[in-house]
Motif scaffolding. Structure first.
Motif, PDB file in Angstrom:
ATOM      1  N   ARG A  37      -5.339   2.963  -0.615  1.00 48.98           N
ATOM      2  CA  ARG A  37      -5.110   3.919  -1.695  1.00 48.98           C
ATOM      3  C   ARG A  37      -6.221   3.814  -2.727  1.00 48.98           C
ATOM      4  NH1 ARG A  37       0.264   1.175  -4.551  1.00 48.98           N
ATOM      5  NH2 ARG A  37      -0.813  -0.629  -5.504  1.00 48.98           N
ATOM      6  N   GLN A  38      -6.393   4.916  -3.434  1.00 45.87           N
ATOM      7  CA  GLN A  38      -7.391   4.951  -4.493  1.00 45.87           C
ATOM      8  C   GLN A  38      -6.789   5.648  -5.693  1.00 45.87           C
ATOM      9  OE1 GLN A  38     -11.195   6.666  -3.443  1.00 45.87           O
ATOM     10  NE2 GLN A  38     -12.195   5.613  -5.135  1.00 45.87           N
ATOM     11  N   ALA A  39      -6.629   4.888  -6.755  1.00 47.30           N
ATOM     12  CA  ALA A  39      -6.107   5.434  -8.008  1.00 47.30           C
ATOM     13  C   ALA A  39      -7.250   6.037  -8.805  1.00 47.30           C
ATOM     14  CB  ALA A  39      -5.428   4.326  -8.809  1.00 47.30           C
ATOM     15  N   PRO A  40      -6.938   6.942  -9.716  1.00 47.51           N
ATOM     16  CA  PRO A  40      -7.995   7.572 -10.525  1.00 47.51           C
ATOM     17  C   PRO A  40      -8.828   6.523 -11.256  1.00 47.51           C
ATOM     18  CG  PRO A  40      -5.915   8.718 -10.814  1.00 47.51           C
ATOM     19  CD  PRO A  40      -5.602   7.493 -10.009  1.00 47.51           C
ATOM     20  N   GLY A  41     -10.139   6.626 -11.097  1.00 48.23           N
ATOM     21  CA  GLY A  41     -11.034   5.728 -11.786  1.00 48.23           C
ATOM     22  C   GLY A  41     -11.134   4.335 -11.205  1.00 48.23           C
ATOM     23  N   LYS A  42     -10.490   4.105 -10.060  1.00 49.21           N
ATOM     24  CA  LYS A  42     -10.500   2.777  -9.447  1.00 49.21           C
ATOM     25  C   LYS A  42     -11.070   2.843  -8.040  1.00 49.21           C
ATOM     26  CE  LYS A  42      -6.660   0.839 -12.074  1.00 49.21           C
ATOM     27  NZ  LYS A  42      -5.360   0.092 -11.981  1.00 49.21           N
ATOM     28  N   GLU A  43     -11.412   1.683  -7.521  1.00 50.70           N
ATOM     29  CA  GLU A  43     -11.912   1.609  -6.164  1.00 50.70           C
ATOM     30  C   GLU A  43     -10.758   1.692  -5.173  1.00 50.70           C
ATOM     31  OE1 GLU A  43     -15.927  -1.117  -6.900  1.00 50.70           O
ATOM     32  OE2 GLU A  43     -14.296  -1.869  -5.661  1.00 50.70           O
ATOM     33  N   ARG A  44     -11.095   2.089  -3.960  1.00 49.00           N
ATOM     34  CA  ARG A  44     -10.097   2.135  -2.908  1.00 49.00           C
ATOM     35  C   ARG A  44      -9.627   0.718  -2.593  1.00 49.00           C
ATOM     36  NH1 ARG A  44     -11.370   5.821   2.273  1.00 49.00           N
ATOM     37  NH2 ARG A  44     -11.869   7.177   0.512  1.00 49.00           N
ATOM     38  N   GLU A  45      -8.330   0.550  -2.384  1.00 51.81           N
ATOM     39  CA  GLU A  45      -7.783  -0.769  -2.098  1.00 51.81           C
ATOM     40  C   GLU A  45      -6.851  -0.740  -0.892  1.00 51.81           C
ATOM     41  OE1 GLU A  45      -5.404  -2.238  -5.335  1.00 51.81           O
ATOM     42  OE2 GLU A  45      -3.936  -0.627  -5.194  1.00 51.81           O
ATOM     43  N   PHE A  46      -6.788  -1.871  -0.237  1.00 47.07           N
ATOM     44  CA  PHE A  46      -5.938  -2.034   0.930  1.00 47.07           C
ATOM     45  C   PHE A  46      -4.467  -2.065   0.512  1.00 47.07           C
ATOM     46  CE2 PHE A  46      -4.487  -3.558   4.940  1.00 47.07           C
ATOM     47  CZ  PHE A  46      -3.575  -4.563   4.685  1.00 47.07           C
ATOM     48  N   VAL A  47      -3.607  -1.451   1.336  1.00 48.12           N
ATOM     49  CA  VAL A  47      -2.175  -1.446   1.072  1.00 48.12           C
ATOM     50  C   VAL A  47      -1.418  -2.200   2.165  1.00 48.12           C
ATOM     51  CG1 VAL A  47      -0.117  -0.010   0.825  1.00 48.12           C
ATOM     52  CG2 VAL A  47      -2.291   0.717  -0.207  1.00 48.12           C
ATOM     53  N   ALA A  48      -1.606  -1.791   3.413  1.00 49.70           N
ATOM     54  CA  ALA A  48      -0.836  -2.394   4.500  1.00 49.70           C
ATOM     55  C   ALA A  48      -1.520  -2.114   5.836  1.00 49.70           C
ATOM     56  CB  ALA A  48       0.590  -1.843   4.529  1.00 49.70           C
ATOM     57  N   VAL A  92      -4.278   8.428  -4.392  1.00 49.85           N
ATOM     58  CA  VAL A  92      -4.457   9.122  -3.124  1.00 49.85           C
ATOM     59  C   VAL A  92      -4.370   8.063  -2.026  1.00 49.85           C
ATOM     60  CG1 VAL A  92      -5.997  10.506  -1.698  1.00 49.85           C
ATOM     61  CG2 VAL A  92      -5.897  10.895  -4.169  1.00 49.85           C
ATOM     62  N   TYR A  93      -3.507   8.298  -1.073  1.00 51.82           N
ATOM     63  CA  TYR A  93      -3.280   7.352   0.011  1.00 51.82           C
ATOM     64  C   TYR A  93      -3.999   7.829   1.273  1.00 51.82           C
ATOM     65  CZ  TYR A  93       0.117   4.726  -2.691  1.00 51.82           C
ATOM     66  OH  TYR A  93       0.717   3.932  -3.644  1.00 51.82           O
ATOM     67  N   TYR A  94      -4.700   6.909   1.917  1.00 52.53           N
ATOM     68  CA  TYR A  94      -5.475   7.203   3.116  1.00 52.53           C
ATOM     69  C   TYR A  94      -4.989   6.337   4.274  1.00 52.53           C
ATOM     70  CZ  TYR A  94      -8.842   9.127  -0.255  1.00 52.53           C
ATOM     71  OH  TYR A  94      -9.450   9.839  -1.258  1.00 52.53           O
ATOM     72  N   CYS A  95      -4.852   6.934   5.433  1.00 51.87           N
ATOM     73  CA  CYS A  95      -4.614   6.124   6.609  1.00 51.87           C
ATOM     74  C   CYS A  95      -5.951   5.818   7.280  1.00 51.87           C
ATOM     75  CB  CYS A  95      -3.665   6.801   7.596  1.00 51.87           C
ATOM     76  SG  CYS A  95      -4.192   8.396   8.198  1.00 51.87           S
ATOM     77  N   ALA A  96      -5.962   4.749   8.041  1.00 53.23           N
ATOM     78  CA  ALA A  96      -7.202   4.299   8.663  1.00 53.23           C
ATOM     79  C   ALA A  96      -6.897   3.669  10.014  1.00 53.23           C
ATOM     80  CB  ALA A  96      -7.923   3.304   7.774  1.00 53.23           C
ATOM     81  N   ALA A  97      -7.886   3.698  10.877  1.00 50.27           N
ATOM     82  CA  ALA A  97      -7.746   3.126  12.212  1.00 50.27           C
ATOM     83  C   ALA A  97      -8.966   2.283  12.534  1.00 50.27           C
ATOM     84  CB  ALA A  97      -7.598   4.237  13.253  1.00 50.27           C
ATOM     85  N   GLN A 116      -7.752  12.136   5.979  1.00 51.22           N
ATOM     86  CA  GLN A 116      -7.894  12.714   4.644  1.00 51.22           C
ATOM     87  C   GLN A 116      -6.780  12.145   3.786  1.00 51.22           C
ATOM     88  OE1 GLN A 116      -5.689  13.982   6.505  1.00 51.22           O
ATOM     89  NE2 GLN A 116      -4.224  15.040   5.217  1.00 51.22           N
ATOM     90  N   GLY A 117      -6.922  12.156   2.513  1.00 51.03           N
ATOM     91  CA  GLY A 117      -5.923  11.538   1.658  1.00 51.03           C
ATOM     92  C   GLY A 117      -4.728  12.432   1.398  1.00 51.03           C
ATOM     93  N   THR A 118      -3.641  11.781   0.991  1.00 44.90           N
ATOM     94  CA  THR A 118      -2.468  12.502   0.534  1.00 44.90           C
ATOM     95  C   THR A 118      -2.081  11.907  -0.813  1.00 44.90           C
ATOM     96  OG1 THR A 118      -0.227  13.231   1.113  1.00 44.90           O
ATOM     97  CG2 THR A 118      -0.826  11.010   1.790  1.00 44.90           C
ATOM     98  N   LEU A 119      -1.837  12.777  -1.791  1.00 40.37           N
ATOM     99  CA  LEU A 119      -1.641  12.338  -3.165  1.00 40.37           C
ATOM    100  C   LEU A 119      -0.191  11.946  -3.414  1.00 40.37           C
ATOM    101  CD1 LEU A 119      -2.657  11.968  -6.092  1.00 40.37           C
ATOM    102  CD2 LEU A 119      -2.187  14.416  -6.434  1.00 40.37           C
ATOM    103  N   VAL A 120      -0.024  10.768  -3.977  1.00 47.74           N
ATOM    104  CA  VAL A 120       1.283  10.297  -4.419  1.00 47.74           C
ATOM    105  C   VAL A 120       1.230  10.135  -5.930  1.00 47.74           C
ATOM    106  CG1 VAL A 120       2.922   8.379  -4.358  1.00 47.74           C
ATOM    107  CG2 VAL A 120       1.798   9.133  -2.244  1.00 47.74           C
ATOM    108  N   THR A 121       2.148  10.807  -6.607  1.00 45.14           N
ATOM    109  CA  THR A 121       2.214  10.723  -8.063  1.00 45.14           C
ATOM    110  C   THR A 121       3.598  10.214  -8.450  1.00 45.14           C
ATOM    111  OG1 THR A 121       0.687  12.581  -8.283  1.00 45.14           O
ATOM    112  CG2 THR A 121       1.952  11.947 -10.230  1.00 45.14           C
ATOM    113  N   VAL A 122       3.616   9.108  -9.186  1.00 47.67           N
ATOM    114  CA  VAL A 122       4.884   8.521  -9.616  1.00 47.67           C
ATOM    115  C   VAL A 122       4.985   8.678 -11.129  1.00 47.67           C
ATOM    116  CG1 VAL A 122       6.350   6.484  -9.606  1.00 47.67           C
ATOM    117  CG2 VAL A 122       4.730   6.863  -7.737  1.00 47.67           C
ATOM    118  N   SER A 123       5.987   9.404 -11.558  1.00 50.63           N
ATOM    119  CA  SER A 123       6.156   9.643 -12.985  1.00 50.63           C
ATOM    120  C   SER A 123       7.087   8.596 -13.590  1.00 50.63           C
ATOM    121  CB  SER A 123       6.721  11.038 -13.207  1.00 50.63           C
ATOM    122  OG  SER A 123       8.007  11.145 -12.631  1.00 50.63           O
ATOM    123  N   SER A 124       6.831   8.281 -14.841  1.00 47.54           N
ATOM    124  CA  SER A 124       7.645   7.253 -15.519  1.00 47.54           C
ATOM    125  C   SER A 124       8.848   7.872 -16.196  1.00 47.54           C
ATOM    126  CB  SER A 124       6.783   6.518 -16.538  1.00 47.54           C
ATOM    127  OG  SER A 124       6.236   7.428 -17.464  1.00 47.54           O
TER     128      SER A 124
END
Length: 124
Positions: A37-48, A92-97, A116-124
């Protein structure tokens, strides 16, 4: 291989979403699959990540216990079930192989293929 991710959307904190990523081709079961995943203004990071054969999974500490990765090799699809979502999961969440890496090494490597990414938005 081509990867198509889906399932993103807007959800309130504490809610759930399930992402899907479907791969083309007949060699899906040969790949270690993962989510980043890659959050706004941040680098892409591993999730699972999940191994070629069902059973071995590996998670980033930030999602452990809340997210579950799974795969259905008959459907060429990998899933990411996300529960107890937090605003900081917005990204933005990305799958990878990857053909050669292990689940534990996937976060430190550059996967062979990206969806391609898919956007996940979590509101507080």
């Amino acid at each position: 291989v081509q990867l198509q991710a889906s399932g993103g959307g807007l959800v309130q904190a504490g809610g759930s979403l399930r992402l899907s990523c479907t791969a083309s081709g007949r060699t899906f079961s040969s790949y270690t699959m993962g989510w980043f995943r890659q959050a706004p203004g941040k680098e892409r990071e591993f999730v699972a990540a999940i191994s070629r054969r069902v059973g071995n999974t590996f998670y980033a500490d930030s999602v452990k216990g809340r997210f579950t990765i799974s795969r259905d090799n008959a459907k060429n699809t990998v899933y990411l079930q996300m529960n107890s979502l937090k605003p900081e999961d917005t990204a933005v969440y990305y799958c990878a192989a990857d053909l050669h890496t292990t689940t534990q090494a996937m976060g430190a490597s550059v996967p062979d293929y990206w969806g391609q990414g898919t956007l996940v938005t979590v509101s507080s």
